[in-house]
Design an enzyme around this catalytic site. Structure first.
Site, PDB file in Angstrom:
ATOM      1  N   LYS A  83      44.444  30.555  45.661  1.00  0.00           N
ATOM      2  CA  LYS A  83      45.109  31.562  46.495  1.00  0.00           C
ATOM      3  C   LYS A  83      46.417  31.552  46.228  1.00  0.00           C
ATOM      4  O   LYS A  83      47.005  30.741  46.733  1.00  0.00           O
ATOM      5  CB  LYS A  83      44.767  31.580  47.887  1.00  0.00           C
ATOM      6  CG  LYS A  83      45.157  32.488  48.864  1.00  0.00           C
ATOM      7  CD  LYS A  83      44.732  32.560  50.212  1.00  0.00           C
ATOM      8  CE  LYS A  83      45.249  33.650  51.110  1.00  0.00           C
ATOM      9  NZ  LYS A  83      44.569  33.747  52.468  1.00  0.00           N
ATOM     10  N   THR A 111      39.340  33.612  53.081  1.00  0.00           N
ATOM     11  CA  THR A 111      40.170  33.298  51.728  1.00  0.00           C
ATOM     12  C   THR A 111      41.003  32.003  51.771  1.00  0.00           C
ATOM     13  O   THR A 111      41.259  31.605  50.789  1.00  0.00           O
ATOM     14  CB  THR A 111      40.854  34.221  51.443  1.00  0.00           C
ATOM     15  OG1 THR A 111      42.134  34.551  52.413  1.00  0.00           O
ATOM     16  CG2 THR A 111      40.298  35.704  51.338  1.00  0.00           C
ATOM     17  N   ASP A 112      41.472  31.393  52.765  1.00  0.00           N
ATOM     18  CA  ASP A 112      42.295  30.194  53.033  1.00  0.00           C
ATOM     19  C   ASP A 112      41.785  28.969  52.401  1.00  0.00           C
ATOM     20  O   ASP A 112      42.499  28.533  51.907  1.00  0.00           O
ATOM     21  CB  ASP A 112      42.542  30.045  54.753  1.00  0.00           C
ATOM     22  CG  ASP A 112      43.324  31.055  55.380  1.00  0.00           C
ATOM     23  OD1 ASP A 112      43.946  31.880  54.385  1.00  0.00           O
ATOM     24  OD2 ASP A 112      43.515  31.121  56.424  1.00  0.00           O
ATOM     25  N   TYR A 154      44.942  40.105  63.282  1.00  0.00           N
ATOM     26  CA  TYR A 154      43.517  40.386  63.574  1.00  0.00           C
ATOM     27  C   TYR A 154      42.592  39.383  63.845  1.00  0.00           C
ATOM     28  O   TYR A 154      43.228  38.269  63.440  1.00  0.00           O
ATOM     29  CB  TYR A 154      42.831  41.231  62.238  1.00  0.00           C
ATOM     30  CG  TYR A 154      43.048  40.408  60.957  1.00  0.00           C
ATOM     31  CD1 TYR A 154      41.992  39.745  60.690  1.00  0.00           C
ATOM     32  CD2 TYR A 154      44.036  40.727  60.077  1.00  0.00           C
ATOM     33  CE1 TYR A 154      42.143  38.952  59.427  1.00  0.00           C
ATOM     34  CE2 TYR A 154      44.270  39.915  58.863  1.00  0.00           C
ATOM     35  CZ  TYR A 154      43.095  38.974  58.705  1.00  0.00           C
ATOM     36  OH  TYR A 154      43.406  38.267  57.396  1.00  0.00           O
ATOM     37  N   GLU A 158      55.203   9.864  34.770  1.00  0.00           N
ATOM     38  CA  GLU A 158      56.002   9.252  35.856  1.00  0.00           C
ATOM     39  C   GLU A 158      55.843   7.970  36.647  1.00  0.00           C
ATOM     40  O   GLU A 158      56.667   7.656  37.220  1.00  0.00           O
ATOM     41  CB  GLU A 158      55.990  10.566  37.093  1.00  0.00           C
ATOM     42  CG  GLU A 158      56.846  12.023  36.535  1.00  0.00           C
ATOM     43  CD  GLU A 158      58.363  11.570  36.494  1.00  0.00           C
ATOM     44  OE1 GLU A 158      58.608  10.648  37.206  1.00  0.00           O
ATOM     45  OE2 GLU A 158      58.536  12.527  35.600  1.00  0.00           O
ATOM     46  N   THR A 207      38.015  36.670  57.021  1.00  0.00           N
ATOM     47  CA  THR A 207      38.657  37.988  57.041  1.00  0.00           C
ATOM     48  C   THR A 207      37.663  39.019  56.662  1.00  0.00           C
ATOM     49  O   THR A 207      37.727  40.401  57.063  1.00  0.00           O
ATOM     50  CB  THR A 207      39.883  38.145  56.351  1.00  0.00           C
ATOM     51  OG1 THR A 207      41.104  37.289  57.035  1.00  0.00           O
ATOM     52  CG2 THR A 207      40.399  39.800  56.350  1.00  0.00           C
TER      53      THR A 207
HETATM   54  C1  SIN Z   1      41.254  35.148  55.302  1.00  0.00           C
HETATM   55  O1  SIN Z   1      39.713  35.001  55.082  1.00  0.00           O
HETATM   56  O2  SIN Z   1      41.743  36.009  54.505  1.00  0.00           O
HETATM   57  C2  SIN Z   1      41.952  34.361  56.329  1.00  0.00           C
HETATM   58  C3  SIN Z   1      41.081  33.572  57.407  1.00  0.00           C
HETATM   59  C4  SIN Z   1      40.080  32.659  56.710  1.00  0.00           C
HETATM   60  O3  SIN Z   1      40.484  32.181  55.912  1.00  0.00           O
HETATM   61  O4  SIN Z   1      39.199  32.780  57.375  1.00  0.00           O
END
Ligand code: SIN
Length: 362
Positions: free
Chosen positions: A198, A125-126, A59, A319, A45
């Site tokens: 995240k 971010t993923d 997007y 466990e 992103t």
């Molecule tokens: C992001 O970057 O926030 C989502 C898409 C990705 O991880 O490439």
């Protein structure tokens, strides 16, 4: 033979020896910053664009090249001499083991150069937390490596990418970040690769280090550190990817009410060398799944008990009777990070006791 010397080392020498290194005609304010930082762009992103300024979902990620990312933040030139390389241009859900090996080798090559003081990696971010932890275990340098992303594309109102990128370069150029392992710069905060995760699908404060705590903040154009992880990283790990082209197949199976072993059996049948069991609660194993896990272990598949809650210790022999079952526990690693450590562990050994030691070390 002439020995290359980085400009940052040169300026330190100048400061220490009172050498007149700077050209007298150049005012301090005009002098180029001494640190050299390379930005490796991988997509996400932070390199995304939307149809309108209010498009913050729907997007397209990974559309803008590294040169435009750098040009969009002219302030970078005040903190470091920056170069960019486009390593990949992908949304990070498509990040693979092969991408990681390519990226890690490039990072190690760059950091071995005397004219590179730090590396910044722009990333979706993923899976950013996963790439960060992989690099934390395989980078062979004390120089700063900083991952950065954005929760909003660059076309959005209040896009977070430019300030995050600025902070990341600031951090990669800083002495404070040397020897701290791989870091994540998001939302004016500094996080350590092992424990950051995240936590929100879409808000700019999505990256957190729940309970164990972030490492520091950015304020007034400076990074401030308050914590450090006690776990080994970078030059203190036993992992060497320099000659690897692939990693062992390790997959994750999820625990839930009314669970069945179909996915687990399929993954083992497809050749998994290791399974991370993301169990409910503190890593519990349902009685419908336990026989398949036991059978997989008898076939030589390494089983790691982790927890889907993502926080807290999964206790050995808590466990389940791990000694008897010959299972490993993930300690506090979340399932996606346990997968990374198990893949790297399997490049060194298939001994479950040794692998358990690694889970208590890294
Ligand atoms: C992001 O970057 O926030 C989502 C898409 C990705 O991880 O490439």
């Amino acid at each position: 033979m002439s020995v290359p010397i980085s400009s940052r080392v040169l300026s330190a020498l100048c400061a220490l020896t009172l050498l007149a290194c700077a050209a007298p005609a150049v005012r301090a304010a005009d002098a180029a910053p001494s640190a050299h930082v390379t930005i490796l762009a991988t997509g996400g992103t932070i390199a995304g664009s939307g149809a309108t300024s209010t498009t913050t979902v729907g997007y397209t990620a990974a559309t803008v090249g590294v040169d435009r990312l750098i040009a969009a933040v002219p302030e970078l030139a005040k903190v470091a001499q920056v170069k960019g390389e486009q390593v990949f241009q992908i949304a990070s859900e498509n990040m693979s083991n092969e991408h990681w090996l390519t990226l890690a080798k490039r990072v190690n090559t760059l950091l071995a150069q005397s004219d590179v003081d730090g590396v910044v990696i722009t990333h979706g971010t993923d899976t950013l937390e996963e790439t960060a932890y992989f690099l934390d275990l395989v980078v062979k340098s004390r120089k700063p490596v900083v991952l950065v992303g954005a929760m909003r594309p660059g076309t959005a109102l209040s896009a977070d990418g430019p300030i995050n990128l600025y902070n990341a370069v600031l951090l990669a150029a800083s002495q404070e970040a040397v020897g701290k392992g791989v870091l994540v710069a998001m939302n004016d905060q500094i996080h350590g690769a092992r424990d950051v995760t995240k936590t929100n699908t879409s808000t700019p404060d999505s990256f957190k280090t729940p309970e164990l705590g972030m490492l520091g903040y950015f304020q007034g154009n400076k990074p401030y550190f308050y914590h450090a992880s006690t776990r080994k990283h970078t030059i203190d790990t036993e992992f060497d990817i320099s000659k690897l082209d692939a990693l062992p197949q390790v997959d994750i199976v999820y625990g839930y009410a009314n669970v069945n072993p179909v996915a687990l059996n399929a993954l083992v049948g497809a050749g998994a060398k290791g399974i991370i069991h993301a169990g409910v609660g503190d890593g519990s194993l349902a009685s419908k799944v336990l026989p398949s896990l036991t059978a997989a272990r008898k076939q030589g598949v390494l089983i790691v008990r982790s927890a889907r809650v993502g926080q807290g210790i999964v206790a050995r022999n808590g466990e389940a009777n791990d000694d008897e079952l010959d299972f490993v526990v993930s300690d506090t690693l979340n399932p996606q990070k346990a997968r990374i450590l198990l893949m790297l562990a399997l490049t060194k050994t298939s001994d479950s006791k040794d692998i358990q030691r690694m889970f208590y070390t890294y």
